[in-house]
Design a protein around this motif. Structure first.
Motif, PDB file in Angstrom:
ATOM      1  N   GLN A   1     -26.298   8.003 -62.551  1.00  9.56           N
ATOM      2  CA  GLN A   1     -24.985   8.336 -62.021  1.00  9.56           C
ATOM      3  C   GLN A   1     -24.052   7.126 -62.080  1.00  9.56           C
ATOM      4  N   ALA A   2     -24.574   5.941 -61.791  1.00  8.96           N
ATOM      5  CA  ALA A   2     -23.759   4.731 -61.885  1.00  8.96           C
ATOM      6  C   ALA A   2     -23.315   4.494 -63.329  1.00  8.96           C
ATOM      7  N   LEU A   3     -24.216   4.718 -64.274  1.00  7.39           N
ATOM      8  CA  LEU A   3     -23.879   4.576 -65.689  1.00  7.39           C
ATOM      9  C   LEU A   3     -22.809   5.585 -66.091  1.00  7.39           C
ATOM     10  N   GLU A   4     -22.993   6.826 -65.674  1.00 10.70           N
ATOM     11  CA  GLU A   4     -22.021   7.871 -65.995  1.00 10.70           C
ATOM     12  C   GLU A   4     -20.661   7.575 -65.351  1.00 10.70           C
ATOM     13  N   ASP A   5     -20.653   7.099 -64.119  1.00  8.63           N
ATOM     14  CA  ASP A   5     -19.392   6.753 -63.449  1.00  8.63           C
ATOM     15  C   ASP A   5     -18.669   5.658 -64.231  1.00  8.63           C
ATOM     16  N   PHE A   6     -19.410   4.620 -64.642  1.00  8.05           N
ATOM     17  CA  PHE A   6     -18.827   3.543 -65.438  1.00  8.05           C
ATOM     18  C   PHE A   6     -18.283   4.093 -66.750  1.00  8.05           C
ATOM     19  N   ARG A   7     -19.089   4.900 -67.404  1.00 14.01           N
ATOM     20  CA  ARG A   7     -18.696   5.465 -68.701  1.00 14.01           C
ATOM     21  C   ARG A   7     -17.381   6.229 -68.613  1.00 14.01           C
ATOM     22  N   PHE A   8     -17.281   7.118 -67.636  1.00 15.11           N
ATOM     23  CA  PHE A   8     -16.076   7.938 -67.527  1.00 15.11           C
ATOM     24  C   PHE A   8     -14.877   7.129 -67.039  1.00 15.11           C
ATOM     25  N   GLU A   9     -15.105   6.188 -66.125  1.00 14.24           N
ATOM     26  CA  GLU A   9     -14.011   5.346 -65.637  1.00 14.24           C
ATOM     27  C   GLU A   9     -13.408   4.522 -66.769  1.00 14.24           C
ATOM     28  N   LYS A  10     -14.272   4.027 -67.669  1.00 18.00           N
ATOM     29  CA  LYS A  10     -13.827   3.182 -68.782  1.00 18.00           C
ATOM     30  C   LYS A  10     -13.573   3.988 -70.057  1.00 18.00           C
ATOM     31  N   ARG A  11     -13.719   5.306 -69.970  1.00 18.14           N
ATOM     32  CA  ARG A  11     -13.481   6.205 -71.112  1.00 18.14           C
ATOM     33  C   ARG A  11     -14.329   5.841 -72.329  1.00 18.14           C
ATOM     34  N   MET A  12     -15.590   5.545 -72.078  1.00 18.34           N
ATOM     35  CA  MET A  12     -16.522   5.208 -73.159  1.00 18.34           C
ATOM     36  C   MET A  12     -16.928   6.501 -73.861  1.00 18.34           C
ATOM     37  N   PRO A  13     -17.121   6.477 -75.172  1.00 21.48           N
ATOM     38  CA  PRO A  13     -17.411   7.698 -75.913  1.00 21.48           C
ATOM     39  C   PRO A  13     -18.828   8.248 -75.730  1.00 21.48           C
ATOM     40  N   SER A  14     -19.763   7.407 -75.267  1.00 27.93           N
ATOM     41  CA  SER A  14     -21.152   7.856 -75.135  1.00 27.93           C
ATOM     42  C   SER A  14     -21.885   6.987 -74.128  1.00 27.93           C
ATOM     43  N   ARG A  15     -23.064   7.457 -73.708  1.00 29.99           N
ATOM     44  CA  ARG A  15     -23.913   6.643 -72.835  1.00 29.99           C
ATOM     45  C   ARG A  15     -24.321   5.364 -73.548  1.00 29.99           C
ATOM     46  N   ALA A  16     -24.667   5.493 -74.827  1.00 31.47           N
ATOM     47  CA  ALA A  16     -25.093   4.321 -75.601  1.00 31.47           C
ATOM     48  C   ALA A  16     -23.984   3.273 -75.634  1.00 31.47           C
ATOM     49  N   ALA A  17     -22.749   3.696 -75.837  1.00 33.95           N
ATOM     50  CA  ALA A  17     -21.627   2.756 -75.860  1.00 33.95           C
ATOM     51  C   ALA A  17     -21.468   2.090 -74.497  1.00 33.95           C
ATOM     52  N   ALA A  18     -21.640   2.851 -73.433  1.00 36.53           N
ATOM     53  CA  ALA A  18     -21.534   2.296 -72.084  1.00 36.53           C
ATOM     54  C   ALA A  18     -22.637   1.273 -71.834  1.00 36.53           C
ATOM     55  N   VAL A  19     -23.856   1.578 -72.252  1.00 33.52           N
ATOM     56  CA  VAL A  19     -24.967   0.641 -72.079  1.00 33.52           C
ATOM     57  C   VAL A  19     -24.708  -0.625 -72.886  1.00 33.52           C
ATOM     58  N   ARG A  20     -24.255  -0.490 -74.134  1.00 34.17           N
ATOM     59  CA  ARG A  20     -23.948  -1.676 -74.940  1.00 34.17           C
ATOM     60  C   ARG A  20     -22.854  -2.521 -74.286  1.00 34.17           C
ATOM     61  N   GLU A  21     -21.824  -1.878 -73.723  1.00 40.53           N
ATOM     62  CA  GLU A  21     -20.751  -2.617 -73.060  1.00 40.53           C
ATOM     63  C   GLU A  21     -21.273  -3.349 -71.824  1.00 40.53           C
ATOM     64  N   LEU A  22     -22.120  -2.685 -71.050  1.00 45.65           N
ATOM     65  CA  LEU A  22     -22.687  -3.337 -69.870  1.00 45.65           C
ATOM     66  C   LEU A  22     -23.588  -4.504 -70.266  1.00 45.65           C
ATOM     67  N   LEU A  23     -24.367  -4.345 -71.329  1.00 43.53           N
ATOM     68  CA  LEU A  23     -25.195  -5.451 -71.826  1.00 43.53           C
ATOM     69  C   LEU A  23     -24.318  -6.610 -72.289  1.00 43.53           C
ATOM     70  N   ARG A  24     -23.256  -6.298 -73.013  1.00 44.65           N
ATOM     71  CA  ARG A  24     -22.350  -7.335 -73.491  1.00 44.65           C
ATOM     72  C   ARG A  24     -21.762  -8.104 -72.310  1.00 44.65           C
ATOM     73  N   ARG A  25     -21.293  -7.372 -71.295  1.00 43.34           N
ATOM     74  CA  ARG A  25     -20.706  -8.014 -70.117  1.00 43.34           C
ATOM     75  C   ARG A  25     -21.730  -8.878 -69.393  1.00 43.34           C
ATOM     76  N   GLY A  26     -22.938  -8.373 -69.269  1.00 43.14           N
ATOM     77  CA  GLY A  26     -23.991  -9.141 -68.603  1.00 43.14           C
ATOM     78  C   GLY A  26     -24.331 -10.416 -69.350  1.00 43.14           C
ATOM     79  N   LEU A  27     -24.437 -10.327 -70.664  1.00 42.70           N
ATOM     80  CA  LEU A  27     -24.761 -11.511 -71.457  1.00 42.70           C
ATOM     81  C   LEU A  27     -23.613 -12.517 -71.452  1.00 42.70           C
ATOM     82  N   LEU A  28     -22.387 -12.028 -71.400  1.00 41.49           N
ATOM     83  CA  LEU A  28     -21.230 -12.927 -71.362  1.00 41.49           C
ATOM     84  C   LEU A  28     -21.040 -13.587 -70.009  1.00 41.49           C
TER      85      LEU A  28
END
Length: 78
Positions: free
Chosen positions: A20-47
């Motif tokens: 649900q947290a992933l889905e909330d992030f995805r929709f809030e940021k208008r990400m096209p897919s769960r995979a895109a949301a996960v990649r964005e969260l990984l990118r942010r975490g690594l940065l």
């Protein structure tokens, strides 16, 4: 192979709360897919610049997306 191809697959298991947290992030940021949301969260975490140092013997089940108090991990005072 084009730059957009992703030949590696990563499978993860999430609790309902984590999903649900992933889905909330995805929709809030208008990400096209769960995979895109996960990649964005990984990118942010690594940065963010820091990597957790994990205690010896820590198991995969000790890592959660929502729960900051995972066993074997330093507590975040913020």
């Amino acid at each position: 192979m084009s730059a957009l191809e992703r030949p590696e697959r990563l499978q993860i298991m999430l609790s309902l709360e984590e999903l649900q947290a992933l889905e909330d992030f995805r929709f809030e940021k208008r990400m096209p897919s769960r995979a895109a949301a996960v990649r964005e969260l990984l990118r942010r975490g690594l940065l963010s610049g820091g990597f957790l140092k994990v205690a010896a013997g820590t198991k995969s089940q000790d890592f959660g997306v929502i729960d900051n108090g995972a066993a074997g991990l330093p507590q975040d005072d913020a």
